[in-house]
Scaffold this motif. Structure first.
Motif, PDB file in Angstrom:
ATOM      1  N   GLY B 115      39.756  -1.181  37.620  1.00  0.00           N
ATOM      2  CA  GLY B 115      40.835  -2.329  37.564  1.00  0.00           C
ATOM      3  C   GLY B 115      42.110  -1.786  37.385  1.00  0.00           C
ATOM      4  N   GLU B 116      42.671  -2.963  36.654  1.00  0.00           N
ATOM      5  CA  GLU B 116      44.196  -2.278  36.629  1.00  0.00           C
ATOM      6  C   GLU B 116      44.496  -1.215  35.118  1.00  0.00           C
ATOM      7  OE1 GLU B 116      47.040  -5.067  36.854  1.00  0.00           O
ATOM      8  OE2 GLU B 116      48.326  -4.571  34.563  1.00  0.00           O
ATOM      9  N   TYR B 117      45.167  -0.194  35.537  1.00  0.00           N
ATOM     10  CA  TYR B 117      45.716   1.019  34.556  1.00  0.00           C
ATOM     11  C   TYR B 117      46.895   1.230  34.933  1.00  0.00           C
ATOM     12  CZ  TYR B 117      40.843   2.151  34.177  1.00  0.00           C
ATOM     13  OH  TYR B 117      39.443   2.407  33.189  1.00  0.00           O
ATOM     14  N   HIS B 118      47.095   1.213  33.429  1.00  0.00           N
ATOM     15  CA  HIS B 118      48.677   1.443  33.089  1.00  0.00           C
ATOM     16  C   HIS B 118      49.409   3.660  33.492  1.00  0.00           C
ATOM     17  CE1 HIS B 118      49.771  -3.462  31.533  1.00  0.00           C
ATOM     18  NE2 HIS B 118      49.274  -2.420  32.460  1.00  0.00           N
ATOM     19  N   PHE B 119      49.754   3.677  34.256  1.00  0.00           N
ATOM     20  CA  PHE B 119      50.323   4.667  34.363  1.00  0.00           C
ATOM     21  C   PHE B 119      51.767   5.016  33.474  1.00  0.00           C
ATOM     22  CE2 PHE B 119      49.555   9.092  37.000  1.00  0.00           C
ATOM     23  CZ  PHE B 119      50.315   9.709  35.898  1.00  0.00           C
ATOM     24  N   MET B 120      51.298   5.403  32.238  1.00  0.00           N
ATOM     25  CA  MET B 120      52.906   5.325  31.233  1.00  0.00           C
ATOM     26  C   MET B 120      54.024   7.112  31.697  1.00  0.00           C
ATOM     27  SD  MET B 120      52.147   3.117  28.453  1.00  0.00           S
ATOM     28  CE  MET B 120      54.651   2.716  28.621  1.00  0.00           C
ATOM     29  N   ILE B 121      54.535   7.375  31.662  1.00  0.00           N
ATOM     30  CA  ILE B 121      55.369   8.764  31.341  1.00  0.00           C
ATOM     31  C   ILE B 121      56.767   8.296  30.681  1.00  0.00           C
ATOM     32  CG2 ILE B 121      56.426  10.774  33.183  1.00  0.00           C
ATOM     33  CD1 ILE B 121      55.524   7.806  35.458  1.00  0.00           C
ATOM     34  N   PHE B 122      56.358   9.667  29.724  1.00  0.00           N
ATOM     35  CA  PHE B 122      57.402   9.779  28.579  1.00  0.00           C
ATOM     36  C   PHE B 122      58.117  10.813  28.764  1.00  0.00           C
ATOM     37  CE2 PHE B 122      56.211   6.402  26.027  1.00  0.00           C
ATOM     38  CZ  PHE B 122      54.894   5.443  26.039  1.00  0.00           C
ATOM     39  N   LEU B 123      59.145  10.564  28.400  1.00  0.00           N
ATOM     40  CA  LEU B 123      60.273  12.351  28.935  1.00  0.00           C
ATOM     41  C   LEU B 123      61.291  12.193  27.756  1.00  0.00           C
ATOM     42  CD1 LEU B 123      61.196  14.466  30.533  1.00  0.00           C
ATOM     43  CD2 LEU B 123      62.601  12.364  31.437  1.00  0.00           C
ATOM     44  N   THR B 124      61.371  13.111  26.999  1.00  0.00           N
ATOM     45  CA  THR B 124      62.629  13.308  26.206  1.00  0.00           C
ATOM     46  C   THR B 124      63.642  14.297  25.715  1.00  0.00           C
ATOM     47  OG1 THR B 124      60.964  14.669  24.734  1.00  0.00           O
ATOM     48  CG2 THR B 124      60.627  12.184  24.195  1.00  0.00           C
ATOM     49  N   ASP B 125      64.326  14.693  25.638  1.00  0.00           N
ATOM     50  CA  ASP B 125      65.368  15.460  25.698  1.00  0.00           C
ATOM     51  C   ASP B 125      65.544  16.502  24.306  1.00  0.00           C
ATOM     52  OD1 ASP B 125      67.145  14.432  24.332  1.00  0.00           O
ATOM     53  OD2 ASP B 125      68.910  14.062  25.809  1.00  0.00           O
ATOM     54  N   VAL B 126      66.162  17.782  24.383  1.00  0.00           N
ATOM     55  CA  VAL B 126      66.305  18.095  23.020  1.00  0.00           C
ATOM     56  C   VAL B 126      66.908  17.764  22.031  1.00  0.00           C
ATOM     57  CG1 VAL B 126      66.110  20.600  24.358  1.00  0.00           C
ATOM     58  CG2 VAL B 126      67.934  19.460  23.634  1.00  0.00           C
ATOM     59  N   SER B 127      67.333  16.846  22.510  1.00  0.00           N
ATOM     60  CA  SER B 127      68.583  15.952  21.157  1.00  0.00           C
ATOM     61  C   SER B 127      67.269  14.712  21.111  1.00  0.00           C
ATOM     62  CB  SER B 127      69.536  14.999  21.772  1.00  0.00           C
ATOM     63  OG  SER B 127      70.559  16.357  22.600  1.00  0.00           O
ATOM     64  N   GLY B 128      66.375  14.005  21.319  1.00  0.00           N
ATOM     65  CA  GLY B 128      65.268  13.459  21.240  1.00  0.00           C
ATOM     66  C   GLY B 128      65.850  12.112  21.533  1.00  0.00           C
TER      67      GLY B 128
END
Lengths: 812, 141
Positions: B115-128
């Protein structure tokens, strides 16, 4: 359970009402002149009269007070009903002076138009009772004189002239006050950019305890029941204890009915944008110093509309069908019953109130916005999921007893806040799907009490000393987890000295000590290997108890530096103890979808605050400037750590951290009467706040804003007692680019509002009528403080509001 | 006139408020990402390999990224459907510098609920500062 509970409380209240006469056998009937027959009917001419009533510190009319107009030119004594009248007064500026043995002297400048004017003079007004005299006038936006902190009184008329779906939306018309809205029907108070646990909301001196730390929690109050309230800006910690950093809002009890009368009031409101219909009905019976008052209010509103057909979130374009924002409808039902008595011993009252709200959340405000949840949505008046059901029940008893040299106040309150958040269950992980829709349930019981002794030391000095205590218990339910079970209790003691110095300076100094204990229960959640097997339990919240001891002091001066200038200064400290979430959370907050981590080593947040104030009151000009500066030695906030959570669905971990911070700004209010009928006023507010350790701005800081109002109050010639007012206002809000990390920047916008109010004499009372158009040009904008700002949702579009107030009074 | 000094103090105080604290260079700019693969609504089979290719960049410095793939079919209104094993995948990786390209292979298990899946990408920098991207993919036989 709560139904039966409400019934028994109502029964209890009625019982008290019925038994009170036996308690107050010696009661004096105030409106019967002491030994001289009936009160005669006063005839007030249509024009050129200034008339009113002088009340003492208990709200009883004060006979025999000397009232002077323009220092000696006219002088009268109040009659047995505390009434006075001056006639044949020319329009323009006049000074009213009231004096009475033992109460000192009060003076006040008034600008009179051609029509007769009614004023009420309270030789006491507030719970603090530090000010000598408060002259309250409808629509007066000037701060109360003689206070070292800026204090404003707001009455029913102000609320009706600035109508909102919630009380806070009305109060946001005041400089330095904002409303943090969650859709149209839920609002949190914001004073000078301080919100959540940094402001106190109280009713009759009892601090309201809901879940004010929560970002989607609103103020549970029936806005139609509010007849007057006071707003204190700045550190109000001396009286209110923890949390009163930004200030305090205290609803004052309605005026005690005079004489033998039966009164009713019907308030009707309609709003076009969210198709709101509201009714509030009051009935009051008063006889021989006893009264019984009942109010029922209900409002029902549909989804609100925005001037947009789509919005963009995370690169997704999410449609808004017909501009209708899905699932933002709701319903509030409130009931208030109060009974009381007064006599020569003092005054006592018991108030039971119940506020119930059923309000929807935009799908995606719990989790992430998702177009699929909106595809099949149809416009509705009944919220579907996600939604919250709130019940707030209060039972408050207020008693003031005359004592040697002063009076003793005893306030006792019980509150039950029952919060349920309902949502279709979903699983992020391997566990089974919960078989019910109750995502979160919080049951908060609070018992609070306060005793204050207010007495004159000698002619110029007054001392207020008191104790207060609080006991609180929170229990949780539902398949989600936000807050552990906890107990909290505390004790406080304070003392405030107020004295009159030379050169019309009045000084105030006070100290307070508080002790509180928090006892948090552990919470473990299941970790599933598949939908049938629990592999282990993970600790979401540790077993933990801690105590806090706080000491605070405050000193201020207000200087009546002449007829037209008043200056004030206050130096004080306020604080708030960390709450159970800040101390112990470890998991995803289902509302913000962030992994939040508490810290059991957090200290009390403390602010050192300097407040200044200047009021200029000339013939046509009124000017108020109120700058403030606060330094936080350990401001508590959610700091993004940059490190990712191992929990499914969450981004980086946010840790409750403390930092040094500075928070400064001010408000300016200027009003100028162009003619007797035309007035221009300008209100400006500005706040600047920064974390001094990492130099990031603090979150939730309202952008600078300027509001200009032009109002025209023409005389209605065939009907001179009628009071008409047309107004046009322009509110320009600057953009907010000084944002905390991961807080979105908000663009500038300008809104136009137009309004018309009329007060038409009918019998003993005035029928009030209002017609308003808010967001006149249907402007699409975003509000920096809105809960839905994070989702990039626009604010409500054009809104037409109609209000009607019909009071009826029958006297014996 | 004796009031003047007080008025001056007022003006000074306001002036301090407006100009006293000039803005320092602070980093509230979010990191950015361009995801080349997977594409939106791309269809995969159970047991197949999924290529993740993305370019991350930030004005100051990158910190870390996280991939979270979870079943997204709960949004339909069938509440108590038969529980197959939903696939849930979490991966975190560290990043450095102002720009970095990441290319990796993710194995889709063979026996999972389709079925349907959510592909999530989280990205942070050094400051948060954090960016989030979500891509809907479909896993079908």
């Amino acid at each position: 359970m709560s139904n039966r509970f409400c019934l028994s409380v109502c029964f209890f209240t009625v019982l008290i009402f019925l038994t009170l006469p036996s308690l107050q056998g010696k009661a004096e009937v105030w409106n019967e002149p002491r030994g001289s027959g009936e009160l005669e009917e006063l005839t007030v001419p249509d024009r050129g009269a200034l008339y009113g009533v002088v009340f003492d510190e208990k709200g009883l009319p004060l006979p025999g007070a000397n009232v002077y107009l323009d220092t000696g030119r006219h002088g009268v004594q109040t009659d047995a009903g505390g009434r006075f009248i001056f006639s044949g007064i020319d329009p323009g500026e006049h000074e009213l002076v009231v004096s009475y043995l033992g109460y000192g002297k009060a003076s006040r400048s008034l600008i009179l138009g051609p029509q007769s004017r009614y004023v009420e003079i309270h030789m006491e007004a507030t719970d603090l009772m530090l000010d000598e005299v408060v002259v309250s006038e409808a629509g007066n936006l000037l701060p109360v004189r003689g206070r070292s902190l800026e204090t404003r009184l707001v009455d029913r008329r102000f609320i009706e002239e600035n109508p909102g779906t919630t009380l806070m939306q009305s109060l946001a018309a005041l400089p330095g006050i904002n409303s943090m809205d969650i859709g149209s029907g839920i609002s949190k108070p914001v004073i000078r950019g301080m919100s959540h646990n940094r402001v106190v909301f109280a009713e009759n001196g009892i601090k309201q305890e809901g879940h004010q730390w929560g970002s989607d929690h609103g103020l549970e109050v029936d806005q139609y029941s509010v007849e007057r309230l006071e707003i204190i800006k700045g550190p109000a910690a001396l009286i209110y204890g923890s949390d009163a950093i930004g200030g305090a809002i205290n609803i004052r009890p309605p005026s005690v009915p005079s004489g033998n009368s039966f009164r009713t009031e019907t308030l009707l409101t309609g709003r076009s944008n969210n198709s709101l219909a509201a009714l509030s009905q009051m009935a009051e019976y008063s006889r021989e110093g006893r009264f019984l008052r009942l109010r029922f209010s209900a409002q029902d509103y549909a989804d609100y509309t925005v001037p947009a057909d789509s919005f963009t979130y995370n690169n997704w374009i999410i449609p808004v069908k017909n501009g209708i924002l899905a699932n933002t409808s709701g319903r509030d039902v409130s009931m208030t019953l109060s009974a009381g008595a007064r006599g020569n011993w003092g005054v006592t009252s018991v108030t039971a109130s119940s506020f119930r709200q059923d309000a929807g959340f935009f799908p995606g405000s719990h989790g992430l916005p998702d177009a699929s949840a909106l595809e099949n949505y149809t416009y509705s008046r009944t919220p579907s999921y996600p939604k919250q059901k709130i019940g707030h029940f209060k039972l408050i008893s207020n008693t003031s007893l005359f004592m040697p040299g002063g009076w003793l106040d005893i306030d006792i309150g019980y509150q039950l806040n029952h919060r349920r958040e309902l949502n279709k269950p979903h699983v992020h992980g391997a566990g089974p799907l919960p078989d019910h829709d109750l995502e979160l349930e919080l049951v908060l019981h609070t018992v609070s009490s306060g005793i204050r002794y207010n007495f004159n030391l000698d002619g110029d000095k007054r001392l207020l000393a008191g104790f207060d205590g609080r006991w609180q218990e929170n229990t949780k339910g539902g398949y989600g987890f936000l807050l552990p079970d906890y107990h909290e209790h505390g004790l406080g003691a304070f003392s405030v000295l107020n004295w009159q110095g030379r050169d019309d300076m009045s000084f105030e100094a006070g100290i307070r000590a508080d002790w509180s204990v928090v006892d948090i229960s552990a919470h473990y959640e299941e970790v599933w290997t598949d939908s049938n097997t629990i592999s282990h339990y993970r600790e979401r919240s540790p077993e933990f108890d801690t105590s806090f001891f706080n000491f605070t002091a405050n000193a201020g001066v207000s200087w009546d530096a002449g007829d037209d200038l008043e200056l004030r200064m206050n130096i004080g400290s306020s604080y708030r103890t960390p709450n159970a979430i800040e101390l112990s959370a470890n998991g995803i907050h289902h509302g913000s979808f962030r992994h939040e981590m508490g810290d059991t080593t957090l200290n009390t947040e403390r602010a050192y605050q300097l407040d200044l104030g200047m009021v200029v009151e000339k013939e046509r000009l009124r000017l108020v400037i109120s700058p403030f500066l606060s330094y936080f030695s350990n401001y508590l906030f959610l700091r993004p750590s940059g490190n990712f959570s191992f929990l499914p669905g969450a981004g980086q971990i946010y840790i409750f951290s403390q930092t040094r911070a500075i928070h400064l700004g001010g408000e300016v209010y200027a009003a100028y009467s162009l003619t007797n009928e035309l007035e221009l006023s300008v209100t400006g507010e500005f706040i600047w706040a920064e974390d001094l350790r990492e130099n990031f701005p603090l979150p939730f800081i309202p952008p600078p804003a300027v509001k200009s109002d032009l109002s025209y109050s023409p005389p209605l010639l065939p009907w001179p007692e009628a009071d008409l007012r047309f107004s046009l206002s322009v509110r320009s809000v600057a953009g907010q680019s000084r944002v905390a990390r991961n807080e979105p920047e908000t663009a500038a916008y300008t809104l136009f509002n137009a309004g018309f109010t009329a007060s038409l004499p009918a019998g003993r009372s005035n029928i009030r009528l209002g017609l308003f158009v808010q967001n006149l040009f249907d402007k699409r904008y975003k509000n920096h403080l809105s809960f839905y700002r994070r989702l990039e949702l626009p604010e409500p579009g054009r809104n037409v509001v109609v209000t009607l107030g019909i009071p009826v009074e029958i006297r014996e | 006139m004796k009031l003047k000094p007080i008025l001056y103090l007022f003006v000074l105080f306001l002036g301090f408020g407006i100009t006293g604290c000039s803005d320092d260079e602070i980093d509230t700019e979010k990191p950015t990402m361009t995801v080349y693969s997977p594409g939106a609504e791309q269809v995969f089979r159970p047991g197949q390999n999924l290529n993740f290719i993305a370019e991350f960049s930030d004005n100051v410095g990158l910190n870390a990224f996280k991939i979270d793939i979870h079943y997204g079919g709960d949004h339909d209104h069938k509440k108590h459907e038969e529980e197959d094993e939903k696939w849930h995948y979490v991966h975190t990786g560290e990043l450095s510098g102002r720009s970095e390209e990441v290319s990796m292979e993710i194995d889709i298990p063979g026996e999972i609920k389709t079925g349907e899946y959510h592909f999530m990408i989280f990205l942070t920098d050094v400051s948060g500062n954090e960016s989030i991207a979500a891509i809907t993919i479909n896993i079908e036989h």
